[in-house]
Design an enzyme around this catalytic site. Structure first.
Site, mmCIF file in Angstrom:
data_model
loop_
_atom_site.group_PDB
_atom_site.id
_atom_site.type_symbol
_atom_site.label_atom_id
_atom_site.label_comp_id
_atom_site.label_asym_id
_atom_site.label_seq_id
_atom_site.Cartn_x
_atom_site.Cartn_y
_atom_site.Cartn_z
ATOM 1 N N GLU A 131 43.357 48.739 48.639
ATOM 2 C CA GLU A 131 44.485 48.093 47.955
ATOM 3 C C GLU A 131 45.803 48.247 48.703
ATOM 4 O O GLU A 131 46.262 49.360 48.987
ATOM 5 C CB GLU A 131 44.637 48.657 46.539
ATOM 6 N N LYS A 136 42.960 44.769 39.904
ATOM 7 C CA LYS A 136 42.628 45.149 38.526
ATOM 8 C C LYS A 136 41.439 44.286 38.091
ATOM 9 O O LYS A 136 41.521 43.073 38.006
ATOM 10 C CB LYS A 136 43.817 44.934 37.589
#
Length: 713
Positions: A239, A260
């Site tokens: 990420e 997410k």
């Protein structure tokens, strides 16, 4: 002093960094699948704080940047010197109101940054490596300390026991239920809750071994290794947090890519595709992702030009070795009075690892998690003097501490976004899916992939790729030797090289490296191994020509190192007689040719029949060899016999060693043809020999028991 740039030979960045793995503030930022990797060491300035509330770290970063004269070269990589290092999750708490002090900390500092005037940059697209030095005079010292060969661990697993969750399943489910209650009560829309896993490395294991295993098995775009005194950080994060680049308008352009939403990878292609489809179509996961996108839009808007915050990509599926992720992209343009540091002040820690709204979610996290997160959900960040920045979210990250006596303990966390309709058992399973790559890297017992050295002609190649038109690949027009490595040394290296040259002479291959060059690199490979391993030397005529026309390019030589899954003494063999015959009239039968598909086919057939190995007879019907080795027979009368080369036998290194050992012991050793019935003589013993096995007794031949007697070595 002016910038000094020194080109160095290409090598894998992980291999290059390996000798620096215990140097304080040595940092490897590794970008598999992207263009750049960086090695930083020997910072000229250090910013370290146990508690971020006790130092004006953002002010120091900003002032330090402004004091330095810097002009970015036009061909510079994104990072070209500056601050780099760790911002822990707790350092973000110091930037926000109403959070108070963090839970109980361990040894990890809130902030650990170095200012690096010198570094090495790797361009994966051009396969070039370069040392940059803004001060001068230090290139040689760092370049000389870089490695060339990837580390290989033969002794796995890395951890003494499987990682253990701090909380039982019932306890963690209870924490999730409490988080759900807060969401339903209106305290927040989402809270990112995590659980902790503890582990201890094996006595001979090092944190860099864990980094190597993670990047080998499931490399992520923000992989990193950071060494601090008595501490080591191993990250395999997928990420990106915040990226800052100079835009054409003169203002800084910002990108953030929150993750997410997660699904495990499937066990079949069809299942894998279905899981990805389920993820992108899941209303729950899309809602969680959208909450964090809105949070990041809000954070960026605090320092961005009005109207510049946009979402060019929403709900994109990205797939990694163990999971699919749902990723969105938010971009913005900073206002002229703001920079990378004020952007950190506005947005750190990342919303994807806190929840929304951020402050209330972080308060709930402090209540439901028992200790400080430390590096987890913080960031590894770099900032150049001209204001460029990149940073990761430290998920899929292990924090390790030196426990003394060469032992290391560590922990990692895995979490997920909790919303009103979260089911505790499913949320807990998601944390296990996310933790699976780390758990496998710590507990798997398979061995590491091979390490290769390439020669083209007599010179070292710049990479490790061989042409698809290579004649050894297309036509089997090459030869090889397999050598055993143990204790950092190679058995019979010179004898193997002599056999390789003999094979090359039969094939008429010339123009490959001399023994001194090969011995040098073979010894380097051997010294990189933690246990037993195999080195294969493959020699090809090269790429070129058609069929019998051998007007090829320069010869190609590859040294390949692989850790061994089995060690001596090997268990007794079960062998069956193959229907595939050894052609004793062919000169290829007396060398190790790369055209040995018959041997492989014979062995595969034997394994399918429940055996370990295949016995190959020659065209005359006499025993010649095993698919993967020579044979020795000890007759009932105590005589030792092995077939001669004229029977279709390749006179391997271990065969010669056994004959020498028998002669030295004064035993009767005969080199003569064997008959099939000789192998079935009552009281006779049969052995398979090769450089990896040594001397391996045979326990059954075609299902019939064979007398087992002690080997001579």
């Amino acid at each position: 002093m002016p910038l000094t740039r020194t080109q160095i030979s290409w090598r894998d960045p992980v291999a290059a960094f390996a000798p620096l793995k215990d140097e304080a503030f040595a940092l490897l930022l590794h970008g598999p699948g992207s263009r750049w990797s960086y090695i930083c060491a020997g910072p000229t300035e250090i910013l370290r704080s146990g508690r971020a509330t006790e130092t004006d770290w953002t002010g120091r970063l900003r002032n330090s940047e402004r004091l330095r004269e810097f002009k970015r070269p036009k061909d510079a990589p994104p990072f070209c010197g500056g601050w780099a290092g760790l911002l822990s999750y707790e350092s973000g708490r110091a930037l926000l109101p109403h959070l108070g002090d963090a839970p109980q900390r361990e040894k990890w500092p809130d902030i650990a940054l170095g200012f690096y005037d010198a570094f090495v940059v790797f361009d994966h697209e051009k396969r070039t490596a370069e040392h940059w030095d803004w001060i001068g005079g230090r290139a040689e010292s760092l370049i000389d300390r870089l490695g060339e060969l990837l580390p290989v661990r033969a002794k796995l697993p890395l951890s003494t026991d499987p990682p253990a969750a701090r909380l039982s399943a019932a306890e963690y489910d209870d924490r999730i239920a409490k988080a759900v209650a807060y969401v339903r009560a209106g305290d927040c829309f989402q809270v990112n809750l995590s659980q902790r896993f503890d582990f201890e490395l094996a006595a001979d294991a090092h944190p860099f071994d864990l980094f190597f295993e993670l990047t080998r098995a499931s490399a992520a775009p923000y992989s990193a290794y950071f060494r601090l005194p008595d501490l080591a950080l191993v990250s395999n994060s997928p990420e990106q947090f915040l990226e800052v680049r100079a835009g054409v308008s003169g203002r800084y352009q910002v990108t953030t890519r929150p993750i997410k939403g997660t699904r495990p990878r499937g066990t079949s292609p069809a299942e894998d595709v279905q899981l990805a489809v389920d993820l992108v179509s899941s209303e729950k996961d899309r809602a969680e992702n959208l909450m964090i996108v809105d949070l990041m839009r809000n954070d960026l808007s605090r320092v961005s030009r009005p109207g510049s915050v946009e979402v060019p990509a929403l709900f994109t599926v990205e797939s990694y070795a163990n999971v699919h992720h749902l990723v969105s992209t938010v971009v913005a343009e900073l206002r002229s009075e703001h920079d990378a540091v004020t952007l950190l002040e506005a947005a750190f820690p990342g919303g994807s690892v806190t929840g929304a709204p951020k402050i209330r979610s972080m308060q709930i996290i402090s209540e439901l998690e028992d200790d400080a997160r430390g590096p987890y959900c913080g960031s590894l960040v770099w900032i150049t003097p001209d204001g460029w920045m990149d940073s990761s979210i430290l998920i899929r990250t292990a924090a390790l501490e030196d426990a003394g006596d060469g032992r290391w303990t560590g922990h990692f966390r895995a979490g997920g976004g909790i919303v009103a309709d979260s089911v505790p058992a499913l949320e807990r399973q998601e944390t296990l899916d996310k933790a699976s790559a780390m758990i496998r890297a710590l507990t798997e017992t398979s061995f590491s992939s091979s390490v290769d050295i390439l020669y083209v002609g007599k010179d070292r190649g710049s990479g490790n790729s061989v042409s698809v038109r290579d004649r050894a690949f297309l036509l089997g027009d090459g030869c090889f030797e397999t050598l055993r490595v143990s204790g950092g040394k190679i058995e019979g290296m010179r004898e193997h090289l002599a056999l390789l040259r003999q094979s090359a002479g039969v094939l008429g291959i010339e123009g490959f490296p001399g023994d001194l060059e090969l011995e040098r690199d073979l010894n380097k490979l051997a010294q990189s191994v933690a246990g037993e391993a195999a080195v294969r030397i493959t020699l090809s005529r090269g790429a070129g020509g058609r069929g019998a026309d051998a007007s090829a390019a320069a010869a190609v030589t590859v040294l390949s190192l692989s850790a061994l899954a089995e060690h001596r003494p090997y268990p007794p063999l079960r062998i069956v007689t193959s229907s595939i015959r050894r052609n004793e009239t062919s000169p290829l039968s007396r060398i190790k040719s790369t055209s040995y598909g018959d041997n492989l086919a014979a062995r595969r057939a034997a394994v399918q029949m429940g055996a370990d190995e295949a016995l190959l007879l020659n065209l005359a019907g006499r025993p010649a060899c095993l698919a993967m080795g020579n044979i020795f027979l000890r007759t009932a009368a105590g005589h030792w016999v092995t077939p001669p080369a004229s029977e279709g036998v390749r006179e391997g290194y271990m065969r010669g060693l056994v004959l020498d050992r028998l002669a030295a012991a004064g035993m009767d050793a005969q080199v003569r043809p064997l008959m099939a019935q000789d192998l079935r003589e009552r009281g006779a013993s049969l052995f398979g020999v090769n450089s990896l096995w040594g001397m391996r007794p045979v326990q059954t031949l075609d299902g019939h028991a064979v007398t087992i007697s002690p080997p001579v070595l």
